[in-house]
Design a protein around this motif. Structure first.
Motif, PDB file in Angstrom:
ATOM      1  N   PHE A  98       0.851  -1.288  -0.224  1.00  0.00           N
ATOM      2  CA  PHE A  98       0.016  -0.029   0.262  1.00  0.00           C
ATOM      3  C   PHE A  98       1.075   1.265   0.134  1.00  0.00           C
ATOM      4  CE2 PHE A  98      -2.819   3.008   2.180  1.00  0.00           C
ATOM      5  CZ  PHE A  98      -3.760   3.261   1.087  1.00  0.00           C
ATOM      6  N   TYR A 101       2.282   1.755  -3.540  1.00  0.00           N
ATOM      7  CA  TYR A 101       1.439   2.159  -4.411  1.00  0.00           C
ATOM      8  C   TYR A 101       0.888   3.622  -4.277  1.00  0.00           C
ATOM      9  CZ  TYR A 101      -3.355   2.312  -6.560  1.00  0.00           C
ATOM     10  OH  TYR A 101      -4.274   2.588  -7.054  1.00  0.00           O
ATOM     11  N   SER A 102       0.838   4.023  -2.807  1.00  0.00           N
ATOM     12  CA  SER A 102       0.521   5.398  -2.905  1.00  0.00           C
ATOM     13  C   SER A 102       1.942   6.330  -3.123  1.00  0.00           C
ATOM     14  CB  SER A 102       0.161   5.621  -1.546  1.00  0.00           C
ATOM     15  OG  SER A 102       1.350   5.533  -0.465  1.00  0.00           O
ATOM     16  N   GLY A 110      -2.077  11.518  -6.318  1.00  0.00           N
ATOM     17  CA  GLY A 110      -2.938  10.444  -5.504  1.00  0.00           C
ATOM     18  C   GLY A 110      -2.314  10.091  -4.098  1.00  0.00           C
ATOM     19  N   TYR A 111      -0.891  10.874  -3.857  1.00  0.00           N
ATOM     20  CA  TYR A 111      -0.312  10.635  -2.873  1.00  0.00           C
ATOM     21  C   TYR A 111      -0.709  11.233  -1.849  1.00  0.00           C
ATOM     22  CZ  TYR A 111       3.723  10.702   0.410  1.00  0.00           C
ATOM     23  OH  TYR A 111       4.798  10.770   1.207  1.00  0.00           O
ATOM     24  N   ARG A 113      -3.938  12.069  -1.075  1.00  0.00           N
ATOM     25  CA  ARG A 113      -5.062  11.599  -0.613  1.00  0.00           C
ATOM     26  C   ARG A 113      -4.926  10.350  -0.107  1.00  0.00           C
ATOM     27  NH1 ARG A 113      -8.221   8.675  -4.550  1.00  0.00           N
ATOM     28  NH2 ARG A 113      -6.829   9.755  -5.751  1.00  0.00           N
ATOM     29  N   LEU A 114      -3.708   9.373  -0.634  1.00  0.00           N
ATOM     30  CA  LEU A 114      -3.701   7.934  -0.247  1.00  0.00           C
ATOM     31  C   LEU A 114      -2.609   7.790   1.232  1.00  0.00           C
ATOM     32  CD1 LEU A 114      -3.583   5.997  -3.193  1.00  0.00           C
ATOM     33  CD2 LEU A 114      -5.459   5.843  -1.460  1.00  0.00           C
ATOM     34  N   HIS A 115      -1.611   8.783   1.479  1.00  0.00           N
ATOM     35  CA  HIS A 115      -0.770   8.547   2.222  1.00  0.00           C
ATOM     36  C   HIS A 115      -1.131   8.663   3.717  1.00  0.00           C
ATOM     37  CE1 HIS A 115       3.462   8.052   3.174  1.00  0.00           C
ATOM     38  NE2 HIS A 115       3.378   9.022   4.112  1.00  0.00           N
ATOM     39  N   TRP A 117      -3.865   7.412   4.754  1.00  0.00           N
ATOM     40  CA  TRP A 117      -4.528   6.312   4.949  1.00  0.00           C
ATOM     41  C   TRP A 117      -3.471   5.337   5.427  1.00  0.00           C
ATOM     42  CZ3 TRP A 117      -9.317   5.724   6.529  1.00  0.00           C
ATOM     43  CH2 TRP A 117     -10.132   6.733   6.113  1.00  0.00           C
TER      44      TRP A 117
END
Length: 133
Positions: A98, A101-102, A110-111, A113-115, A117
């Protein structure tokens, strides 16, 4: 405060768990990860290119790699049931996938938004590994 900075609060979970389980090596690594991650993300949000931000980034990466190696060592040398070790190892591997991917998505916006998490998922996973092994 941006979410990427405030999500570092989840780094306190493995610190508390390792303190109460008296896992002192992991406790030291977790404190270092907390300080370096908060320092890097805060510095990146507000000071971008300062030398202190770059130092925190390097320290964050080094402690993350050290922590990853130690968690694998911790899982392998645990006397617990093999099924629990496989489950927690799989959860930890999903955390690493994960992150990458981020990290790859940071070029596509997208980083951010995802990091956050990743911070939540990874720290809960690390706390559970120390708690159950």
């Amino acid at each position: 405060m941006p979410l990427i900075v405030t999500s570092n609060i989840f780094l306190l979970f493995p610190i508390f768990v390792s303190f109460f389980k008296e896992e002192w090596v992991f406790f030291g690594i977790a404190i270092g990860m907390f300080v370096s991650s908060v320092g890097f993300h805060y510095g990146y949000e507000f000071y971008k290119r300062s030398s202190m931000t770059q130092s925190f980034r390097m320290l964050d990466w080094l402690l993350a790699m050290l922590g990853t190696l130690y968690v694998f060592y911790f899982i392998i040398n645990s006397p617990e049931d093999i099924n629990l070790k496989i489950f927690l190892s799989s959860l930890f591997m999903m955390t690493i996938v994960f992150f990458w991917y981020s990290y790859v998505l940071q070029n596509f916006k997208g980083y951010r938004r995802l990091h956050p998490w990743f911070h939540m998922f990874a720290q809960i996973t690390l706390g559970l590994i120390v708690l159950f092994l």
